[in-house]
Design a protein around this motif. Sequence first.
Motif, PDB file in Angstrom:
ATOM      1  N   GLU A   1       0.810  -1.219   0.000  1.00  0.00           N
ATOM      2  CA  GLU A   1       0.000   0.000   0.000  1.00  0.00           C
ATOM      3  C   GLU A   1       0.846   1.272   0.000  1.00  0.00           C
ATOM      4  OE1 GLU A   1      -3.342  -0.156  -0.330  1.00  0.00           O
ATOM      5  OE2 GLU A   1      -3.053  -2.316  -0.465  1.00  0.00           O
ATOM      6  N   LYS A   2       2.158   1.146   0.185  1.00  0.00           N
ATOM      7  CA  LYS A   2       3.013   2.325   0.221  1.00  0.00           C
ATOM      8  C   LYS A   2       3.186   2.908  -1.177  1.00  0.00           C
ATOM      9  CE  LYS A   2       6.616   2.169   3.048  1.00  0.00           C
ATOM     10  NZ  LYS A   2       7.868   1.680   3.673  1.00  0.00           N
ATOM     11  N   ASP A   3       3.455   4.215  -1.227  1.00  0.00           N
ATOM     12  CA  ASP A   3       3.689   4.884  -2.500  1.00  0.00           C
ATOM     13  C   ASP A   3       5.096   4.590  -3.007  1.00  0.00           C
ATOM     14  OD1 ASP A   3       1.183   6.112  -2.511  1.00  0.00           O
ATOM     15  OD2 ASP A   3       1.922   7.862  -1.400  1.00  0.00           O
ATOM     16  N   ASP A   4       5.224   4.487  -4.328  1.00  0.00           N
ATOM     17  CA  ASP A   4       6.539   4.394  -4.937  1.00  0.00           C
ATOM     18  C   ASP A   4       7.191   5.778  -4.888  1.00  0.00           C
ATOM     19  OD1 ASP A   4       6.440   1.699  -5.644  1.00  0.00           O
ATOM     20  OD2 ASP A   4       5.528   2.113  -7.589  1.00  0.00           O
ATOM     21  N   THR A   5       8.415   5.844  -4.419  1.00  0.00           N
ATOM     22  CA  THR A   5       9.169   7.094  -4.411  1.00  0.00           C
ATOM     23  C   THR A   5      10.614   6.800  -4.789  1.00  0.00           C
ATOM     24  OG1 THR A   5       9.774   6.949  -2.067  1.00  0.00           O
ATOM     25  CG2 THR A   5       7.748   8.123  -2.574  1.00  0.00           C
ATOM     26  N   LYS A   6      11.304   7.843  -5.210  1.00  0.00           N
ATOM     27  CA  LYS A   6      12.739   7.735  -5.464  1.00  0.00           C
ATOM     28  C   LYS A   6      13.422   7.590  -4.114  1.00  0.00           C
ATOM     29  CE  LYS A   6      16.651  10.299  -7.281  1.00  0.00           C
ATOM     30  NZ  LYS A   6      17.107  11.580  -7.843  1.00  0.00           N
ATOM     31  N   ARG A   7      14.271   6.584  -3.982  1.00  0.00           N
ATOM     32  CA  ARG A   7      14.934   6.299  -2.719  1.00  0.00           C
ATOM     33  C   ARG A   7      16.434   6.155  -2.938  1.00  0.00           C
ATOM     34  NH1 ARG A   7      11.020   4.333   1.139  1.00  0.00           N
ATOM     35  NH2 ARG A   7       8.956   4.343   0.199  1.00  0.00           N
ATOM     36  N   VAL A   8      17.184   6.756  -2.029  1.00  0.00           N
ATOM     37  CA  VAL A   8      18.645   6.728  -2.081  1.00  0.00           C
ATOM     38  C   VAL A   8      19.161   6.438  -0.684  1.00  0.00           C
ATOM     39  CG1 VAL A   8      20.739   8.092  -2.526  1.00  0.00           C
ATOM     40  CG2 VAL A   8      18.687   8.468  -3.919  1.00  0.00           C
ATOM     41  N   ALA A   9      20.191   5.625  -0.586  1.00  0.00           N
ATOM     42  CA  ALA A   9      20.866   5.414   0.704  1.00  0.00           C
ATOM     43  C   ALA A   9      22.372   5.444   0.464  1.00  0.00           C
ATOM     44  CB  ALA A   9      20.457   4.086   1.330  1.00  0.00           C
ATOM     45  N   ILE A  10      23.071   6.069   1.402  1.00  0.00           N
ATOM     46  CA  ILE A  10      24.528   6.128   1.367  1.00  0.00           C
ATOM     47  C   ILE A  10      25.045   5.590   2.691  1.00  0.00           C
ATOM     48  CG2 ILE A  10      26.565   7.613   1.191  1.00  0.00           C
ATOM     49  CD1 ILE A  10      24.802   9.558  -0.455  1.00  0.00           C
ATOM     50  N   ALA A  11      25.971   4.649   2.591  1.00  0.00           N
ATOM     51  CA  ALA A  11      26.595   4.064   3.783  1.00  0.00           C
ATOM     52  C   ALA A  11      28.103   4.188   3.637  1.00  0.00           C
ATOM     53  CB  ALA A  11      26.191   2.596   3.941  1.00  0.00           C
ATOM     54  N   ARG A  12      28.772   4.193   4.785  1.00  0.00           N
ATOM     55  CA  ARG A  12      30.235   4.264   4.803  1.00  0.00           C
ATOM     56  C   ARG A  12      30.788   3.283   5.819  1.00  0.00           C
ATOM     57  NH1 ARG A  12      30.144  10.616   4.949  1.00  0.00           N
ATOM     58  NH2 ARG A  12      29.855  11.010   2.732  1.00  0.00           N
ATOM     59  N   GLY A  13      32.044   2.950   5.630  1.00  0.00           N
ATOM     60  CA  GLY A  13      32.789   2.129   6.562  1.00  0.00           C
ATOM     61  C   GLY A  13      34.247   2.181   6.166  1.00  0.00           C
ATOM     62  N   SER A  14      35.066   1.425   6.871  1.00  0.00           N
ATOM     63  CA  SER A  14      36.490   1.419   6.531  1.00  0.00           C
ATOM     64  C   SER A  14      37.109   0.083   6.896  1.00  0.00           C
ATOM     65  CB  SER A  14      37.215   2.546   7.262  1.00  0.00           C
ATOM     66  OG  SER A  14      37.213   2.312   8.656  1.00  0.00           O
ATOM     67  N   ILE A  15      38.277  -0.142   6.347  1.00  0.00           N
ATOM     68  CA  ILE A  15      39.081  -1.286   6.736  1.00  0.00           C
ATOM     69  C   ILE A  15      40.483  -0.763   7.031  1.00  0.00           C
ATOM     70  CG2 ILE A  15      39.453  -1.936   4.303  1.00  0.00           C
ATOM     71  CD1 ILE A  15      39.652  -4.904   5.383  1.00  0.00           C
ATOM     72  N   LYS A  16      40.888  -0.969   8.270  1.00  0.00           N
ATOM     73  CA  LYS A  16      42.201  -0.517   8.729  1.00  0.00           C
ATOM     74  C   LYS A  16      43.203  -1.633   8.504  1.00  0.00           C
ATOM     75  CE  LYS A  16      39.874   2.325  11.951  1.00  0.00           C
ATOM     76  NZ  LYS A  16      39.886   3.347  12.814  1.00  0.00           N
ATOM     77  N   MET A  17      44.399  -1.251   8.106  1.00  0.00           N
ATOM     78  CA  MET A  17      45.432  -2.235   7.792  1.00  0.00           C
ATOM     79  C   MET A  17      46.800  -1.593   7.936  1.00  0.00           C
ATOM     80  SD  MET A  17      44.828  -2.226   3.657  1.00  0.00           S
ATOM     81  CE  MET A  17      43.091  -2.495   3.840  1.00  0.00           C
ATOM     82  N   LYS A  18      47.807  -2.410   7.802  1.00  0.00           N
ATOM     83  CA  LYS A  18      49.175  -1.904   7.861  1.00  0.00           C
ATOM     84  C   LYS A  18      49.438  -1.002   6.655  1.00  0.00           C
ATOM     85  CE  LYS A  18      50.767  -6.106  10.099  1.00  0.00           C
ATOM     86  NZ  LYS A  18      51.401  -7.409   9.888  1.00  0.00           N
ATOM     87  N   LYS A  19      50.293  -0.007   6.869  1.00  0.00           N
ATOM     88  CA  LYS A  19      50.685   0.884   5.782  1.00  0.00           C
ATOM     89  C   LYS A  19      51.257   0.081   4.619  1.00  0.00           C
ATOM     90  CE  LYS A  19      53.852   4.657   4.636  1.00  0.00           C
ATOM     91  NZ  LYS A  19      54.101   4.104   3.337  1.00  0.00           N
ATOM     92  N   GLU A  20      52.013  -0.958   4.926  1.00  0.00           N
ATOM     93  CA  GLU A  20      52.618  -1.788   3.883  1.00  0.00           C
ATOM     94  C   GLU A  20      51.554  -2.471   3.018  1.00  0.00           C
ATOM     95  OE1 GLU A  20      55.248  -0.959   7.165  1.00  0.00           O
ATOM     96  OE2 GLU A  20      53.382  -2.104   7.219  1.00  0.00           O
ATOM     97  N   THR A  21      50.439  -2.832   3.632  1.00  0.00           N
ATOM     98  CA  THR A  21      49.350  -3.467   2.881  1.00  0.00           C
ATOM     99  C   THR A  21      48.701  -2.461   1.941  1.00  0.00           C
ATOM    100  OG1 THR A  21      48.978  -4.913   4.775  1.00  0.00           O
ATOM    101  CG2 THR A  21      47.251  -4.868   3.093  1.00  0.00           C
ATOM    102  N   VAL A  22      48.480  -1.255   2.431  1.00  0.00           N
ATOM    103  CA  VAL A  22      47.935  -0.191   1.572  1.00  0.00           C
ATOM    104  C   VAL A  22      48.875   0.040   0.388  1.00  0.00           C
ATOM    105  CG1 VAL A  22      47.336   2.260   1.424  1.00  0.00           C
ATOM    106  CG2 VAL A  22      46.618   0.936   3.416  1.00  0.00           C
ATOM    107  N   ASP A  23      50.169   0.077   0.663  1.00  0.00           N
ATOM    108  CA  ASP A  23      51.143   0.293  -0.413  1.00  0.00           C
ATOM    109  C   ASP A  23      51.074  -0.821  -1.459  1.00  0.00           C
ATOM    110  OD1 ASP A  23      51.967   2.630   0.826  1.00  0.00           O
ATOM    111  OD2 ASP A  23      53.726   1.705   1.778  1.00  0.00           O
ATOM    112  N   LEU A  24      50.952  -2.087  -1.007  1.00  0.00           N
ATOM    113  CA  LEU A  24      50.831  -3.204  -1.942  1.00  0.00           C
ATOM    114  C   LEU A  24      49.570  -3.075  -2.807  1.00  0.00           C
ATOM    115  CD1 LEU A  24      51.891  -6.194   0.347  1.00  0.00           C
ATOM    116  CD2 LEU A  24      53.174  -5.272  -1.601  1.00  0.00           C
ATOM    117  N   ILE A  25      48.477  -2.642  -2.204  1.00  0.00           N
ATOM    118  CA  ILE A  25      47.227  -2.448  -2.943  1.00  0.00           C
ATOM    119  C   ILE A  25      47.425  -1.359  -3.998  1.00  0.00           C
ATOM    120  CG2 ILE A  25      44.836  -1.629  -2.790  1.00  0.00           C
ATOM    121  CD1 ILE A  25      44.762  -3.017   0.008  1.00  0.00           C
ATOM    122  N   LYS A  26      47.998  -0.226  -3.593  1.00  0.00           N
ATOM    123  CA  LYS A  26      48.204   0.891  -4.524  1.00  0.00           C
ATOM    124  C   LYS A  26      49.136   0.510  -5.673  1.00  0.00           C
ATOM    125  CE  LYS A  26      49.421   4.240  -1.679  1.00  0.00           C
ATOM    126  NZ  LYS A  26      49.613   5.524  -0.963  1.00  0.00           N
TER     127      LYS A  26
END
Length: 154
Positions: A19-44
Amino acid sequence: MEFTHFNENGRAHMVNVGEKDDTKRVAIARGSIKMKKETVDLIKEGLIKKGDVLSVAQIGGIMGSKKTSDLIPMCHNIFLTGADIKFNILEDEIEIQASVFTFGKTGVEMEALTAVSMAALTIYDMCKSVDKDMVIDNVRLVKKTGGKSDYIRK
């Protein structure tokens, strides 16, 4: 307070949104993953043996948003009109943001949260051989529009 996910017999059920009306719907979520600097460097540098971590995590996050109703028992199966994942690479952390869109009777908050979680889990899986100390952190809804009320985390 009335619980919406229980029927008159006290048993779990999926809420009827017919019975609800159709509407434009948006959701934004955030999070993070902490890791060693060396791991970030390997990813980059593209040196993680399993491949391009952020490309795979982006696909994993989007796939997760599409499968939310398969993972969370009372979630409705929602036709998504769009989903996107963005990453912000810091010295010892990767921030993740998911934006999910639909036009329908119920919101996409759970889909955005699942997208962030799946992207983070994908990063974890791809990097666990080089960093056992990674921590997925602070997954949260930051914005939702459409339906009866909007929400912005302060």
